[in-house]
Design a protein around this motif. Structure first.
Motif, short mmCIF file in Angstrom:
data_model
loop_
_atom_site.label_atom_id
_atom_site.label_comp_id
_atom_site.label_asym_id
_atom_site.label_seq_id
_atom_site.Cartn_x
_atom_site.Cartn_y
_atom_site.Cartn_z
N PHE A 34 0.87 -1.20 -0.12
CA PHE A 34 0.05 -0.02 0.04
C PHE A 34 0.78 1.24 0.03
O PHE A 34 1.69 1.53 0.90
CB PHE A 34 -0.95 0.05 1.24
CG PHE A 34 -2.06 0.85 1.16
CD1 PHE A 34 -2.10 2.19 0.82
CD2 PHE A 34 -3.35 0.37 1.35
CE1 PHE A 34 -3.03 3.04 0.59
CE2 PHE A 34 -4.44 1.13 1.25
CZ PHE A 34 -4.27 2.47 0.72
N ALA A 35 0.87 2.01 -1.18
CA ALA A 35 1.51 2.92 -1.11
C ALA A 35 0.73 4.43 -0.54
O ALA A 35 -0.14 4.95 -1.00
CB ALA A 35 2.08 3.81 -2.54
N LEU A 36 1.24 4.62 0.78
CA LEU A 36 0.64 5.69 1.62
C LEU A 36 1.11 7.20 1.34
O LEU A 36 2.03 7.43 1.83
CB LEU A 36 0.58 5.62 3.01
CG LEU A 36 -0.28 4.68 3.64
CD1 LEU A 36 0.05 4.23 5.02
CD2 LEU A 36 -1.81 4.68 3.35
N ILE A 75 -7.13 3.90 -4.81
CA ILE A 75 -7.84 3.69 -3.57
C ILE A 75 -8.07 5.12 -3.11
O ILE A 75 -7.34 5.83 -2.41
CB ILE A 75 -7.35 2.93 -2.52
CG1 ILE A 75 -6.91 1.53 -3.03
CG2 ILE A 75 -8.26 2.94 -1.45
CD1 ILE A 75 -8.16 0.80 -3.58
N GLY A 76 -9.27 5.82 -3.26
CA GLY A 76 -9.66 6.96 -2.57
C GLY A 76 -10.83 6.64 -1.61
O GLY A 76 -11.73 5.68 -1.74
N TYR A 77 -10.66 7.25 -0.31
CA TYR A 77 -11.84 6.96 0.53
C TYR A 77 -12.97 8.27 0.66
O TYR A 77 -13.49 8.12 1.42
CB TYR A 77 -11.24 6.93 1.79
CG TYR A 77 -10.09 5.80 1.96
CD1 TYR A 77 -10.45 4.38 2.50
CD2 TYR A 77 -8.83 5.56 1.29
CE1 TYR A 77 -9.72 3.14 2.49
CE2 TYR A 77 -8.05 4.45 1.38
CZ TYR A 77 -8.23 3.37 1.87
OH TYR A 77 -7.67 2.31 1.88
N ASP A 78 -12.80 8.83 -0.43
CA ASP A 78 -13.71 9.95 -0.37
C ASP A 78 -15.25 9.62 -0.87
O ASP A 78 -16.24 10.44 -0.94
CB ASP A 78 -13.46 11.08 -1.45
CG ASP A 78 -12.70 10.61 -2.57
OD1 ASP A 78 -12.80 9.54 -2.94
OD2 ASP A 78 -12.20 11.53 -3.55
N ALA A 80 -1.97 -1.14 -3.78
CA ALA A 80 -3.04 -0.22 -3.68
C ALA A 80 -2.21 1.10 -3.50
O ALA A 80 -1.09 1.27 -3.00
CB ALA A 80 -3.72 -0.31 -2.36
N VAL A 81 -2.82 2.41 -4.05
CA VAL A 81 -2.10 3.50 -4.00
C VAL A 81 -3.09 4.55 -3.83
O VAL A 81 -4.15 4.68 -4.27
CB VAL A 81 -1.47 3.81 -5.56
CG1 VAL A 81 -1.05 5.31 -5.65
CG2 VAL A 81 -0.65 2.84 -6.04
N LEU A 82 -2.70 5.11 -2.78
CA LEU A 82 -3.63 6.43 -2.19
C LEU A 82 -3.88 7.44 -3.04
O LEU A 82 -2.98 8.09 -3.56
CB LEU A 82 -3.23 6.85 -0.90
CG LEU A 82 -4.24 7.72 0.11
CD1 LEU A 82 -5.35 6.97 0.48
CD2 LEU A 82 -3.29 8.38 1.10
N GLU A 83 -5.31 7.77 -3.14
CA GLU A 83 -5.79 8.85 -4.05
C GLU A 83 -6.36 9.77 -2.98
O GLU A 83 -5.93 10.17 -2.12
CB GLU A 83 -6.76 8.43 -4.99
CG GLU A 83 -6.21 7.42 -6.11
CD GLU A 83 -5.17 8.14 -7.18
OE1 GLU A 83 -4.84 9.43 -7.09
OE2 GLU A 83 -4.47 7.35 -7.95
N GLY A 84 -7.79 9.97 -3.11
CA GLY A 84 -8.46 11.08 -2.25
C GLY A 84 -8.88 10.27 -0.90
O GLY A 84 -8.38 9.37 -0.51
N ILE A 92 -11.19 2.97 -7.34
CA ILE A 92 -12.29 3.45 -6.58
C ILE A 92 -12.49 4.59 -5.93
O ILE A 92 -13.17 4.83 -4.75
CB ILE A 92 -12.59 2.13 -5.61
CG1 ILE A 92 -11.33 1.90 -4.73
CG2 ILE A 92 -13.04 0.92 -6.20
CD1 ILE A 92 -11.74 1.23 -3.17
N ASP A 93 -11.51 5.51 -6.17
CA ASP A 93 -11.83 7.00 -5.83
C ASP A 93 -13.28 7.35 -6.20
O ASP A 93 -13.96 6.86 -7.11
CB ASP A 93 -10.69 7.88 -6.24
CG ASP A 93 -10.56 9.34 -5.93
OD1 ASP A 93 -9.87 9.52 -4.71
OD2 ASP A 93 -11.50 10.20 -6.29
N ALA A 94 -14.07 8.25 -5.42
CA ALA A 94 -15.09 8.62 -5.61
C ALA A 94 -15.36 9.46 -6.94
O ALA A 94 -16.35 9.36 -7.62
CB ALA A 94 -15.78 9.72 -4.68
N HIS A 95 -14.05 10.21 -7.21
CA HIS A 95 -13.98 10.44 -8.61
C HIS A 95 -13.63 9.86 -9.93
O HIS A 95 -12.58 8.98 -9.56
CB HIS A 95 -13.26 12.05 -8.57
CG HIS A 95 -13.69 12.97 -7.45
ND1 HIS A 95 -13.33 12.84 -6.13
CD2 HIS A 95 -14.85 13.76 -7.52
CE1 HIS A 95 -13.80 13.66 -5.31
NE2 HIS A 95 -14.98 14.11 -5.92
#
Ligand SMILES: [Zn+2]
Length: 358
Positions: free
Chosen positions: A121-123, A252-255, A293-297, A166-169
């Motif tokens: 997971f790239a934070l 991966i966005g959690y927005d 996994a790569v962090l987005e929003g 799966i970011d909301a945007h």
């Protein structure tokens, strides 16, 4: 059993977007705070922090023009400012931090491809999926996930990479970069993209050699867990299985979380864990668990740490409970009906390229 790598450096805090900007260093701080609370006996041997190296210009040039890279560098050297007409802002150190973010995604895939780690997971920040070949957009300077995919194609010889977003945007930048390629299948679940980013509609299915390798599922605002998960099961899973990727990368966005201040979906923490389980299952079926996994929003500072750690717990296989974040948002039946219709339309359009149950 091999561990999960967490790519992180406190240098990611140095990208300064100014007061009141939602894409703030506090996001990563809240995640690290939650990770620090974990019982070392529980996660020892399962999770390991790894520091990134900065990406080189040759890495970024796999997906961006030299002019774009130079422009970002130049604006930072001049003291910072806006890179677009919206709110993609940089500070003097942002260029260096963005190189470390792209380098973090590269490091993450390297560790998984080599077999040193089970998954990663790239934070990282700044996020990347809105940045296109020659533009910054939506808080994104360089497209971290796209660069990692292009790096695997060019340097590691991969020819089938699935990017699940799966970011909301909608990840317009990632779509743009691989629109003519079948070496990357880009599949995105997102909220109605009409206002932002203006792409991500059902009929954007790729072009040329990439025709049929771009999948957009634009769901109505306020959609909640049920139909979101249905969309994943009915569209993404069968297409992914038929594509048979060698590697799964996820933006991966959690927005999409129902209390996010930026986006307008109504997903619960439970939904994020389910999606992670589904992605991990796909990685297990298709590509010997090769997943990064790569962090987005994700902008709800109070819950972001819990949301991220609860999904990392799925990747690294340790128990984690999030009482407060867990409540599901009650579904709006009209919205769920509209979502069902969208899913049917996407299936119809994509059935020109894939076997889908209509
Ligand atoms: Zn987003």
């Amino acid at each position: 059993m091999a561990k999960t790598a967490l790519i992180f450096t406190p240098k990611y805090y140095v990208h300064d977007t100014g007061p009141d900007h939602p894409e703030t260093p506090r996001r990563l701080k809240s995640i690290m705070r939650e990770l620090d609370k974990l019982d070392p006996h529980l996660v020892g041997g399962k999770l390991e922090r790894v520091a990134p190296n900065p990406a080189g210009p040759e890495d970024l040039e796999l997906v961006h023009t030299k002019e774009h890279i130079q422009l970002v560098k130049h604006v930072c050297e001049q003291g910072g400012g806006l890179l677009d007409l919206g709110d993609t802002v940089v500070s003097p150190k942002s260029f260096d931090v963005a190189m470390l973010a792209a380098g973090g995604a590269k490091k993450a895939v390297d560790l998984v491809v080599s077999g040193e780690f089970r998954n990663a997971f790239a934070l990282i920040r700044p996020p990347g999926h809105h940045a296109g070949p020659y533009y910054a957009m939506g808080f994104c300077l360089f497209n971290n996930v796209a660069m990692a995919a292009a790096y695997m194609i060019k340097n590691l010889g991969l020819t089938r990479i699935l990017i699940i977003d799966i970011d909301a945007h909608h990840g317009n930048g990632t779509q743009d970069i691989f629109y003519n390629s079948r070496k990357v299948l880009y599949a995105s679940l997102h909220e109605n993209p009409q206002e932002f980013p203006g792409t991500g509609f059902v009929d954007e299915v790729g072009e040329g050699a990439g025709l049929g390798f771009n999948v957009n599922v634009p769901l109505p605002f306020k959609v909640s867990d049920n139909e979101y998960l249905h969309a994943f099961d009915d569209i993404i899973v069968p297409i992914a299985e038929q594509y048979n990727p060698q590697f799964i990368l996820a933006s991966i966005g959690y927005d999409g979380y129902f209390r996010d201040p930026v986006a307008r979906l109504n997903l619960s923490a439970h939904c994020y864990r389910s999606i992670f389980e589904k992605i991990l299952n796909l990685a297990s079926t298709c590509c010997e668990n090769k997943f990064t996994a790569v962090l987005e929003g994700g902008y709800n500072i109070r819950q972001l740490g819990k949301l991220v750690v609860s999904t990392i717990s799925k990747m690294a296989n340790f128990p984690y409970f999030t009482k407060n974040a867990d409540r599901a948002y009650p579904p709006d039946l009209k919205v769920e009906e509209r979502a069902k219709k969208t899913i049917e339309i996407v299936k119809e359009v994509q059935s020109a390229f894939w076997n889908l149950q209509l």
